[in-house]
Design an enzyme around this catalytic site. Sequence first.
Site, PDB file in Angstrom:
ATOM      1  CB  CYS A   1      43.743  53.976  22.128  1.00  0.00           C
ATOM      2  SG  CYS A   1      43.265  52.746  20.886  1.00  0.00           S
TER       3      CYS A   1
ATOM      4  CB  CYS B   1      36.047  52.801  20.651  1.00  0.00           C
ATOM      5  SG  CYS B   1      37.068  51.582  19.781  1.00  0.00           S
TER       6      CYS B   1
ATOM      7  CB  CYS C   1      37.099  53.838  24.378  1.00  0.00           C
ATOM      8  SG  CYS C   1      38.610  53.331  25.246  1.00  0.00           S
TER       9      CYS C   1
ATOM     10  CB  CYS D   1      41.647  40.201  32.019  1.00  0.00           C
ATOM     11  SG  CYS D   1      40.518  38.814  32.220  1.00  0.00           S
TER      12      CYS D   1
ATOM     13  CB  CYS E   1      42.184  36.850  29.892  1.00  0.00           C
ATOM     14  SG  CYS E   1      41.184  37.554  28.554  1.00  0.00           S
TER      15      CYS E   1
ATOM     16  CB  CYS F   1      37.033  36.336  26.185  1.00  0.00           C
ATOM     17  SG  CYS F   1      36.078  37.445  27.244  1.00  0.00           S
TER      18      CYS F   1
ATOM     19  NE  ARG G   1      34.617  35.611  31.010  1.00  0.00           N
ATOM     20  CZ  ARG G   1      35.024  34.704  31.890  1.00  0.00           C
ATOM     21  NH1 ARG G   1      34.765  34.882  33.181  1.00  0.00           N
ATOM     22  NH2 ARG G   1      35.677  33.623  31.507  1.00  0.00           N
TER      23      ARG G   1
END
Length: 345
Positions: A60, A64, A67, A104, A136, A196, A268
Amino acid sequence: MTDALTTSTPRTDWTLDEIRAIYYKPVLELIVEAAQVHKQFQATGEVQVCTLLSVKTGGCPEDCAYCPQAARYHTDVPVHKLLSNEVVLQAAQKAKDGGSTRFCMGAAWREVRDNRDFDRVLEMVEGVNEMGLEVCCTLGMVNEYQAERLKQAGLFAYNHNLDTSEENYNNIITTRTYGDRLNTIENVRKAGISVCSGGIIGLGETNEDRIAMLHVLSNLPQHPESVPVNALVPVEGTPLAEQPRVSVWEMIRMIATARILMPQTMVRLSAGRQEMTVTEQALCFLAGANSIFSGEKLLTTPNPGFADDQAMFELLGLTPRKSFKTESSCGVIKDAAAPVTAAAE
């Protein structure tokens, strides 16, 4: 308990001072108040079981800080291209067999691009939807057209977390803006897809950052149908690798405050459960959490498996929430009559 909390219509005009007053309550008093709200608006013995699969891992371009899938960090997470439809549908069936009612799919993309990979994801959405699971996706930023295509394919929900407060955001991510995240949430909402959106605690943020994030979520024109509360799972090679684990009491404060502010929302209990005891998780359920992710991995980090969660459910007397279940505006639980291709609002 504040009179405003006992009304049937959730508020979207919370002030920061009001949220502070809730968040900083003595923790046992906070749990009791959240449990009362939870009982009014939700089926308290019911918890939704979800499974999250990384359908495209690593590489990616984002930065972040938490991550392990960011290309710029040196972690042990292997990079793999988009999984085949067959592998994804097999994983979805395994999740369903294990008791999950929401599946998901996450892809380590900055944003969705209109290409063959996106077409394949749309096919995955159709296939999982046909299994009777809520489907999702979390694919990065989406525009209005892409959100519409996902809706037409049968997408039930889209995850796009705020992560932290706007004030703390640039300390965690610099490759996209807070406004970019809010725009994606707006595009998803316009398409009629369930939203979400939550955040992560343990990033080095302050309590005020946590309160500010909850302020944004609870003052959206319509509350997210789902708010994940994640505890950072530090990963070697990322800038936040040395961050200490957050305590269960910090998780409880976030969950309880979210439950009071957004009573009809699914709250959640997400990343970080692997390090929590059953007793700690039980306190989170008491404070208003009514969903978990089950399965050996949560994207790339360890997570409790189906067998462990089934044993916990039996011990605590919890039952799995059915797919495609909605709450009426007065908090009475009912099964959605719409076909599985329709997203819940």
